[in-house]
Design an enzyme around this catalytic site. Structure first.
Site, short mmCIF file in Angstrom:
data_model
loop_
_atom_site.label_atom_id
_atom_site.label_comp_id
_atom_site.label_asym_id
_atom_site.label_seq_id
_atom_site.Cartn_x
_atom_site.Cartn_y
_atom_site.Cartn_z
N ARG A 49 1.11 -1.38 -0.34
CA ARG A 49 -0.07 0.21 0.43
C ARG A 49 1.16 1.37 0.10
O ARG A 49 2.17 1.16 0.11
CB ARG A 49 -0.57 -0.04 1.18
CG ARG A 49 -0.12 -0.36 2.38
CD ARG A 49 -0.62 0.33 3.91
NE ARG A 49 -0.22 1.66 3.76
CZ ARG A 49 0.32 3.11 3.43
NH1 ARG A 49 1.92 1.81 4.17
NH2 ARG A 49 0.60 3.74 3.18
N ALA A 51 0.62 5.11 -1.93
CA ALA A 51 0.92 5.91 -3.55
C ALA A 51 2.59 5.30 -4.46
O ALA A 51 2.20 4.50 -4.96
CB ALA A 51 0.81 7.16 -3.38
N ARG A 92 -7.03 0.06 -7.50
CA ARG A 92 -7.17 0.45 -5.94
C ARG A 92 -7.44 2.12 -6.74
O ARG A 92 -6.46 2.49 -8.01
CB ARG A 92 -5.96 0.95 -5.71
CG ARG A 92 -6.21 -0.51 -4.50
CD ARG A 92 -5.14 -0.29 -3.20
NE ARG A 92 -6.19 1.03 -1.62
CZ ARG A 92 -5.59 1.53 -0.83
NH1 ARG A 92 -4.23 1.97 -0.72
NH2 ARG A 92 -5.71 1.77 -0.04
N GLN A 197 -2.82 2.53 9.89
CA GLN A 197 -1.66 2.48 9.13
C GLN A 197 -0.26 3.14 10.12
O GLN A 197 0.67 3.17 10.10
CB GLN A 197 -1.41 3.24 7.41
CG GLN A 197 -2.37 2.38 7.32
CD GLN A 197 -3.36 2.35 6.61
OE1 GLN A 197 -4.39 3.10 7.42
NE2 GLN A 197 -4.10 2.07 5.35
N ASP A 238 -1.81 10.70 -2.51
CA ASP A 238 -2.35 10.03 -3.05
C ASP A 238 -1.90 10.18 -4.61
O ASP A 238 -2.32 9.54 -5.56
CB ASP A 238 -3.45 9.20 -2.49
CG ASP A 238 -2.82 7.86 -1.55
OD1 ASP A 238 -3.42 8.95 -0.36
OD2 ASP A 238 -2.41 6.60 -1.75
N ASN A 247 -4.85 12.40 -0.03
CA ASN A 247 -4.79 11.57 0.71
C ASN A 247 -5.62 10.93 1.62
O ASN A 247 -6.70 11.22 1.71
CB ASN A 247 -3.49 12.69 1.99
CG ASN A 247 -2.48 11.05 2.38
OD1 ASN A 247 -1.87 10.54 1.49
ND2 ASN A 247 -2.14 11.88 3.78
N LYS A 248 -4.91 10.04 3.00
CA LYS A 248 -5.75 9.26 3.47
C LYS A 248 -7.28 10.26 4.56
O LYS A 248 -6.50 11.19 4.59
CB LYS A 248 -4.73 8.75 4.52
CG LYS A 248 -5.63 7.69 5.35
CD LYS A 248 -6.16 6.38 5.21
CE LYS A 248 -5.30 5.36 4.09
NZ LYS A 248 -6.36 5.01 3.28
O1 MRU Z 1 -4.82 3.02 1.87
P1 MRU Z 1 -2.96 3.61 1.99
O2 MRU Z 1 -2.53 2.78 3.13
O3 MRU Z 1 -2.97 2.47 0.77
O4 MRU Z 1 -3.08 5.39 1.84
C1 MRU Z 1 -1.91 5.46 2.07
C2 MRU Z 1 -2.08 6.60 2.19
O5 MRU Z 1 -3.30 7.72 1.79
C3 MRU Z 1 -0.12 7.91 2.22
O6 MRU Z 1 -0.72 9.31 3.07
C4 MRU Z 1 -0.05 8.31 0.31
O7 MRU Z 1 -0.47 6.78 -0.09
C5 MRU Z 1 1.55 8.50 1.09
S1 MRU Z 1 2.70 7.69 0.82
C6 MRU Z 1 3.99 8.25 0.58
#
Ligand code: MRU
Length: 347
Positions: A49, A51, A92, A197, A238, A247-248
């Protein structure tokens, strides 16, 4: 301090090897992935997981598909690889890097003169993407570290560390680089409901590197800002469009609170995360299963009859962002589609 590699190609087994992120922090498990079906499952389950890591996974996925095809004619071979690429791409929808990594390798593969060269070229391009990502993270780290005070407490959300990239990390790359330069950095890691996470992965990475980390519930962030405990917020991305940063889920809430409390809000992301062709309304925000919200272990915490919304990401408007830290430079407000395109075109 290393910022461990997250996934790599194993020459002997001709497979993608990766750290299974669903097992952390309890178990450090390396998985050997030999098929597209297994890779699709790994991405769906968030074993892989983040990005930039998804970009690398997509790229190695094409190398895997090129090896898996049994077709003897180049045209049929390419059609096998393109079919697998589409299956991978659908896993995704929000992080732009997955499709970006897939397309970059596909394009090179399709131009190969024959099947043997295509297999070689696909793997070379995937490796290049992984190496470039590591280099980008180090550049982001160096540029971002210069924005942090000598002594500071940084709030971060989700995991934008080595696990989410090829290695080193974006937001955590900024923190790692600052620590390496001798700055005294403490980190507040938001646990990041529902899949944790932040508490499982960010805290694991930082503890491993000996960086001071405190885990909080997501809902504590505003209160810590009000108590003047947070000097800056640093998060990853992302997808960066001209108008927002995806982003998350929860990132927007931190950005709003940071602005209210006059705290800088930094986004650290490689230009591979930029999507200059789309705006907020064009992007699908992934919605995940209700069980991620309703269940912990074997216990259910939400009545069956209650509806649940489980958005995986949110969008933060550019006007809430104090700086966008990339490997090609740092954008400061006003950040808009013109400044983003111009930075993307900088070499
Ligand atoms: O659902 P995820 O765990 O893949 O989400 C990840 C995020 O939102 C991260 O903050 C994002 O990918 C940046 S990673 C450098």
């Amino acid at each position: 301090m290393n910022g461990t590699a997250t996934l790599w190609w194993d020459v002997q087994t001709e497979s993608i090897c990766y750290i299974d992120q669903t097992c952390l922090p309890a178990d450090y498990t390396i998985v050997e992935c030999h098929t597209i079906e297994r890779l699709v499952r790994a991405i769906n389950r968030l074993e892989i997981r983040g990005a930039p890591a998804l970009g690398v996974a997509g790229a190695y996925g094409i190398a895997l598909a090129a090896r898996a095809s049994k077709s003897k004619q180049f045209k049929a071979f390419l059609s096998d690889v393109f079919r697998d690429a589409e299956t991978l791409r659908e896993t995704r929808p929000t992080a732009v890097n997955l499709g970006w990594g897939i397309d970059r390798v596909l394009e090179k593969t399709a131009r190969a003169p024959d099947i043997a060269s295509a297999r070689k070229i696909a793997l070379e391009e995937a490796r290049l993407i992984a190496d470039e990502d590591t280099a980008s993270c180090h550049a982001i780290g160096m540029l971002g570290a210069s924005l942090l005070p000598e002594t500071c407490t940084i709030l971060t959300h989700c995991n934008a560390g080595s696990l989410a990239c090829s290695s080193w990390g974006t937001a955590l790359g900024v923190i790692r680089s600052a620590v390496q330069e001798g700055k005294k950095v403490k980190v507040i890691a938001c646990e990041t409901r529902p899949l944790l996470q932040g508490s499982r992965l960010t805290a694991w990475e930082l503890v491993r590197d000996g960086i001071d980390v405190t885990v909080i519930t997501d809902s504590s962030a505003a209160s810590l800002m009000r108590k003047n405990i947070i000097d800056a917020v640093v998060v990853g991305a992302d997808r960066v469009t001209g108008d927002v940063v995806f982003n998350k889920i929860g990132t927007y809430m931190h950005a709003v609170c940071a602005r209210y409390h006059n705290i800088p809000f930094y986004v650290a992301a490689p230009v591979s995360t930029f999507d200059t062709k789309k705006t907020e309304s064009d992007v699908i925000i992934e919605e995940r299963d209700r069980e991620e919200v309703t269940t912990m272990g074997n216990r259910v915490f939400v009545p069956d009859a209650a509806r649940v919304k489980n958005y995986a990401f949110d969008a933060t408007p550019m006007k809430l962002i104090s700086a966008l830290i990339t490997e090609r430079g740092v954008l400061i407000p006003p950040i808009n589609i013109e400044s983003i395109i111009s930075l993307k075109n900088t070499k």
